[in-house]
Design an enzyme around this catalytic site. Sequence first.
Site, PDB file in Angstrom:
ATOM      1  N   GLU A 132      19.171  49.937  86.363  1.00  0.00           N
ATOM      2  CA  GLU A 132      19.388  49.546  87.758  1.00  0.00           C
ATOM      3  C   GLU A 132      19.253  50.751  88.687  1.00  0.00           C
ATOM      4  O   GLU A 132      18.685  50.643  89.787  1.00  0.00           O
ATOM      5  CB  GLU A 132      20.770  48.898  87.895  1.00  0.00           C
ATOM      6  CG  GLU A 132      20.835  47.536  87.231  1.00  0.00           C
ATOM      7  CD  GLU A 132      22.227  46.928  87.195  1.00  0.00           C
ATOM      8  OE1 GLU A 132      22.349  45.720  87.470  1.00  0.00           O
ATOM      9  OE2 GLU A 132      23.193  47.658  86.883  1.00  0.00           O
ATOM     10  N   GLU A 152      23.407  43.526  78.849  1.00  0.00           N
ATOM     11  CA  GLU A 152      24.698  42.939  79.209  1.00  0.00           C
ATOM     12  C   GLU A 152      24.929  41.572  78.570  1.00  0.00           C
ATOM     13  O   GLU A 152      26.050  41.246  78.149  1.00  0.00           O
ATOM     14  CB  GLU A 152      24.827  42.829  80.738  1.00  0.00           C
ATOM     15  CG  GLU A 152      25.153  44.142  81.437  1.00  0.00           C
ATOM     16  CD  GLU A 152      23.940  44.999  81.726  1.00  0.00           C
ATOM     17  OE1 GLU A 152      24.084  45.998  82.447  1.00  0.00           O
ATOM     18  OE2 GLU A 152      22.837  44.680  81.234  1.00  0.00           O
TER      19      GLU A 152
END
Length: 278
Positions: A132, A152
């Site tokens: 990210e 995740e």
Amino acid sequence: MEYPLCHGSPTTIIPRNNVLLENVIYVKEQGVAHIILNRPYAANALNKAMMREIVVVLDDIEEDDDISVVIVAGAGEKCFCAGLDIKEVLPDSPLETFKTSRLGHRVFDRIELFDKPILAAIHGYAFGGGLELAMACHIRIAEDRSTFSVPEGKLGFFVGGGASMRLPRLIGKSKSLEMFFSGKALGAEEACQIGLVHKVTSQENLYPMCLQYAANLCGNSIITNMLVINVLNQSSEIHPQSALLMESLAAGLVKSSEDCTEGITAFFNKRQPVFTGK
């Protein structure tokens, strides 16, 4: 100069507001600022303190007219950034998790919307929050052994630093869904093919390539770089005619600058322009 892969020992700069940096190394040299994630013992995992320090450094860079380009990298041989520091956030309540996510959004938005070009020099892992962070940078250059993942889902978490928004914009919804569902790591070449990174090179050439790229950007007009970042960031978010109007306004603004006059003069005189940011 030896950064950050990481045999040298660069001396970090203290930002103007005198914040002591404990999680990043901050160096300036020849028009380029270097932000080095400095938690190699924890795979450069992002903790809350590191994210806040990145903003402090960006605030300092923003006020420095001698800096034209920023390079973000990770210290140590292992990785760029393995993601959010799970040990820190695991005990968090749902409300604290929400606040950490919003902190990540503020940091990565600050990077994406920064007026000066920011390059990510990616080696090793760029997982989760590390990916990210990289996606928020304007240019991503990776070494050929680097890998990229959104793990995740396999951990029972959900992304919180903007991947659900930035990843589909970069590589499309279909490929993003595959990455989210599988948690599978992509190699550097595949990441380049799908548009996740711009260039791939060897580990030895990674930082020299980033420095060369930064040097080329330093040769541009700061005004043009700034407007390119702002116009392109906004153009996909607004009505097409509004985007075109913004483009025309930017063109007019640049035409009124001393840099534009210098660029045209240099072109006709067959020399390199010397831009002043005015």
